[in-house]
Design a protein around this motif. Structure first.
Motif, PDB file in Angstrom:
ATOM      1  N   PRO A 241       0.843  -1.204   0.000  1.00 10.15           N
ATOM      2  CA  PRO A 241       0.000   0.000   0.000  1.00 10.15           C
ATOM      3  C   PRO A 241       0.878   1.255   0.000  1.00 10.15           C
ATOM      4  O   PRO A 241       1.902   1.308   0.685  1.00 10.15           O
ATOM      5  CB  PRO A 241      -0.782  -0.128   1.308  1.00 10.15           C
ATOM      6  N   ALA A 242       0.463   2.257  -0.761  1.00  6.63           N
ATOM      7  CA  ALA A 242       1.243   3.497  -0.862  1.00  6.63           C
ATOM      8  C   ALA A 242       1.478   4.113   0.508  1.00  6.63           C
ATOM      9  O   ALA A 242       2.541   4.692   0.771  1.00  6.63           O
ATOM     10  CB  ALA A 242       0.536   4.482  -1.788  1.00  6.63           C
ATOM     11  N   ALA A 243       0.505   3.986   1.397  1.00  3.05           N
ATOM     12  CA  ALA A 243       0.628   4.585   2.726  1.00  3.05           C
ATOM     13  C   ALA A 243       1.716   3.927   3.566  1.00  3.05           C
ATOM     14  O   ALA A 243       2.160   4.495   4.564  1.00  3.05           O
ATOM     15  CB  ALA A 243      -0.707   4.506   3.463  1.00  3.05           C
ATOM     16  N   GLU A 244       2.143   2.712   3.161  1.00  3.12           N
ATOM     17  CA  GLU A 244       3.163   1.984   3.918  1.00  3.12           C
ATOM     18  C   GLU A 244       4.572   2.240   3.387  1.00  3.12           C
ATOM     19  O   GLU A 244       5.536   1.648   3.879  1.00  3.12           O
ATOM     20  CB  GLU A 244       2.868   0.482   3.890  1.00  3.12           C
ATOM     21  N   ILE A 245       4.715   3.112   2.394  1.00  3.71           N
ATOM     22  CA  ILE A 245       6.021   3.444   1.824  1.00  3.71           C
ATOM     23  C   ILE A 245       6.344   4.888   2.179  1.00  3.71           C
ATOM     24  O   ILE A 245       5.642   5.810   1.772  1.00  3.71           O
ATOM     25  CB  ILE A 245       6.018   3.272   0.294  1.00  3.71           C
TER      26      ILE A 245
ATOM     27  N   LEU B 242      11.370   3.774   3.148  1.00  4.50           N
ATOM     28  CA  LEU B 242      11.236   2.976   4.364  1.00  4.50           C
ATOM     29  C   LEU B 242       9.929   2.195   4.333  1.00  4.50           C
ATOM     30  O   LEU B 242       8.873   2.747   4.021  1.00  4.50           O
ATOM     31  CB  LEU B 242      11.268   3.882   5.596  1.00  4.50           C
ATOM     32  N   VAL B 243      10.031   0.903   4.655  1.00  3.32           N
ATOM     33  CA  VAL B 243       8.869   0.026   4.697  1.00  3.32           C
ATOM     34  C   VAL B 243       8.992  -0.859   5.935  1.00  3.32           C
ATOM     35  O   VAL B 243      10.078  -1.341   6.256  1.00  3.32           O
ATOM     36  CB  VAL B 243       8.779  -0.863   3.436  1.00  3.32           C
ATOM     37  N   SER B 244       7.884  -1.085   6.614  1.00  2.00           N
ATOM     38  CA  SER B 244       7.903  -1.941   7.800  1.00  2.00           C
ATOM     39  C   SER B 244       8.247  -3.381   7.423  1.00  2.00           C
ATOM     40  O   SER B 244       7.797  -3.885   6.397  1.00  2.00           O
ATOM     41  CB  SER B 244       6.545  -1.918   8.505  1.00  2.00           C
ATOM     42  N   ASN B 245       9.021  -4.027   8.276  1.00  2.00           N
ATOM     43  CA  ASN B 245       9.450  -5.391   8.009  1.00  2.00           C
ATOM     44  C   ASN B 245       8.262  -6.344   7.844  1.00  2.00           C
ATOM     45  O   ASN B 245       8.274  -7.216   6.974  1.00  2.00           O
ATOM     46  CB  ASN B 245      10.351  -5.878   9.152  1.00  2.00           C
ATOM     47  N   HIS B 246       7.230  -6.167   8.665  1.00  2.00           N
ATOM     48  CA  HIS B 246       6.113  -7.112   8.563  1.00  2.00           C
ATOM     49  C   HIS B 246       5.369  -6.962   7.247  1.00  2.00           C
ATOM     50  O   HIS B 246       4.783  -7.926   6.743  1.00  2.00           O
ATOM     51  CB  HIS B 246       5.151  -6.973   9.761  1.00  2.00           C
TER      52      HIS B 246
END
Length: 417
Positions: free
Chosen positions: A81-85, A117-121
């Motif tokens: 999702p764009a919001a997660e980048i 930056l992206v969360s590992n999960h």
């Protein structure tokens, strides 16, 4: 697990590749192989639920442009999702109590940002989704603990805890920097235990982070702020292990008051978002990245200190390289476990990672040394880098994953002088 036994194996209908570890490196490896028409079976000791719905673990991964390109080729980037980048536009490095900082940006790179930056999960989630899209060539087996390993002239074989035996032309270890497969295959690793731990958590702040990462090398600890979208950032605090354990017991008010003090008012008022997570800090570098019918990828090959944000990117570079070489071997009708492709992978991946691994450890050693002479030296290093734009540009190039690499740029700089 039992010790590895090198013997002749006469398999019946062997699979092409066995991969141990269903993290983002292992699943990414399986996806890259599937795109080359190579079938694999991914074995994971944990439950299927932990693969399907990975829990938030507090870790944010900084991705270079090269790493992003590999994720795009795998179709995983498109599933995020764009919001997660979150864009990483600049990085500011502070030393001790000095208000001055060394700045890095993407200027001159043709890029708008240093990376993302992206969360590992989330990376784990899209890796699993990618594997599901390739079900014809990827089998995932959860709750599968390896208890025996054999490597022979014709194939590699694993024995599971229930007694089942699986055989393939090639075995790939993607089971963390403390890899059991690596160890049982007789491949050692250089391990550096820093005697420190990392506390990670998300924080909310009153002032905008503007996409700027802060790396504060304070005396006795290192505090990094990784910019996320909205009014949040990720806090990465590195400090002696005993002190980290004690701080994990602090309540939220005490912890946030301490963090706010260490940030010297940057970002304004702070409040916690979610739980704190604690991780031991150990760097590893395998003595070999490949052996007979065996290859190492991800942290099983190189487990980095997080300060230069190369760890997961190295994993992506390695799996992409190995998949390409195995695709060539398959087209030529060659044995996937044959030595030529594996040795080429080992050589090229070592060339891509060795200098940065050692350089990162040297930086960590310098900036965690609290002796007066070391404090003077680190101040001098930052001042020299600030005064030499080509050096800053070379470091930024490495951060963005551009070529030529840092060492080649420094060689060019020296040759031109």
């Amino acid at each position: 697990m039992q010790s590895v036994s090198h013997s002749n194996i006469s398999p019946q209908a062997p699979q092409e590749v066995l991969i141990v570890g269903a993290g983002p490196a292992g699943l990414g490896m399986a996806c890259a192989l599937a795109d080359a028409g190579i079938a694999s079976c991914v074995l994971e000791a944990n439950s299927l639920a932990s693969i399907e719905q990975p829990a938030e673990d507090g870790r944010e991964i900084a991705l270079t442009h090269k790493g992003i390109a590999i994720l795009q080729a795998l179709g995983q980037w498109q599933d995020l999702p764009a919001a997660e980048i979150a864009p990483l536009r600049r990085a500011h490095v502070f030393n001790g109590d000095s208000p001055d900082h060394l700045a890095f940006d993407a200027e001159g790179s043709g890029r708008e940002v240093l990376g993302s930056l992206v969360s590992n999960h989330w990376l784990r989630r899209v890796a699993y989704q990618g594997a599901l899209k390739r079900q014809g060539l990827i089998t995932i087996r959860a709750d599968s603990r390896v208890c025996g390993l054999e490597i022979g002239a014709e194939a590699a074989s694993l024995t599971l805890s229930g007694g089942e035996r699986l055989t393939a032309q090639l075995l790939i270890a993607a089971d963390s920097r403390f890899s059991n497969i690596r160890r049982q295959a007789g491949v050692g690793a250089q391990m550096r235990d820093f005697g420190r731990s990392v506390i990670v958590c998300r924080i909310k702040h009153a002032q905008a982070n503007q996409g700027i990462a802060l790396e504060c090398f304070h005396y006795g600890h290192t505090l990094a702020i990784l910019p996320l979208n909205g009014d949040c950032s990720s806090l990465v605090l590195t400090l002696p292990a005993d002190r980290a354990t004690a701080m994990m017991a602090w309540d939220e008010a005490q912890f946030m008051q301490w963090v706010s003090s260490e940030l010297r008012g940057r970002l304004g008022d702070l409040e916690p978002v979610g739980a704190r997570h604690l991780y031991p800090l150990v760097a590893t570098y395998a003595h070999r990245f490949a052996a007979q019918r065996l290859a190492l990828v991800g942290d099983a090959a190189v487990g980095m200190h997080p300060v230069t944000a190369h760890g997961y990117n190295f994993g992506l570079y390695g799996l992409s390289l190995l998949a390409g070489l195995l695709a060539e071997a398959k087209k030529k009708g060659q044995d996937l476990g044959g030595s030529a492709a594996l040795q080429r992978y080992a050589s090229e991946h070592r060339r891509n990672t060795w200098a940065i691994y050692q350089g990162t450890n040297a930086v960590v050693k310098l900036f965690t040394d609290e002796r007066p002479a070391a404090r003077l030296l680190r101040r001098g290093v930052l001042q020299a880098a600030q005064a030499l734009p080509p050096v800053r540009a070379a470091i930024s190039a490495q951060l963005t994953g551009r070529q030529p690499g840092l060492l080649r740029q420094l060689r060019s700089l020296v040759g031109a002088s």
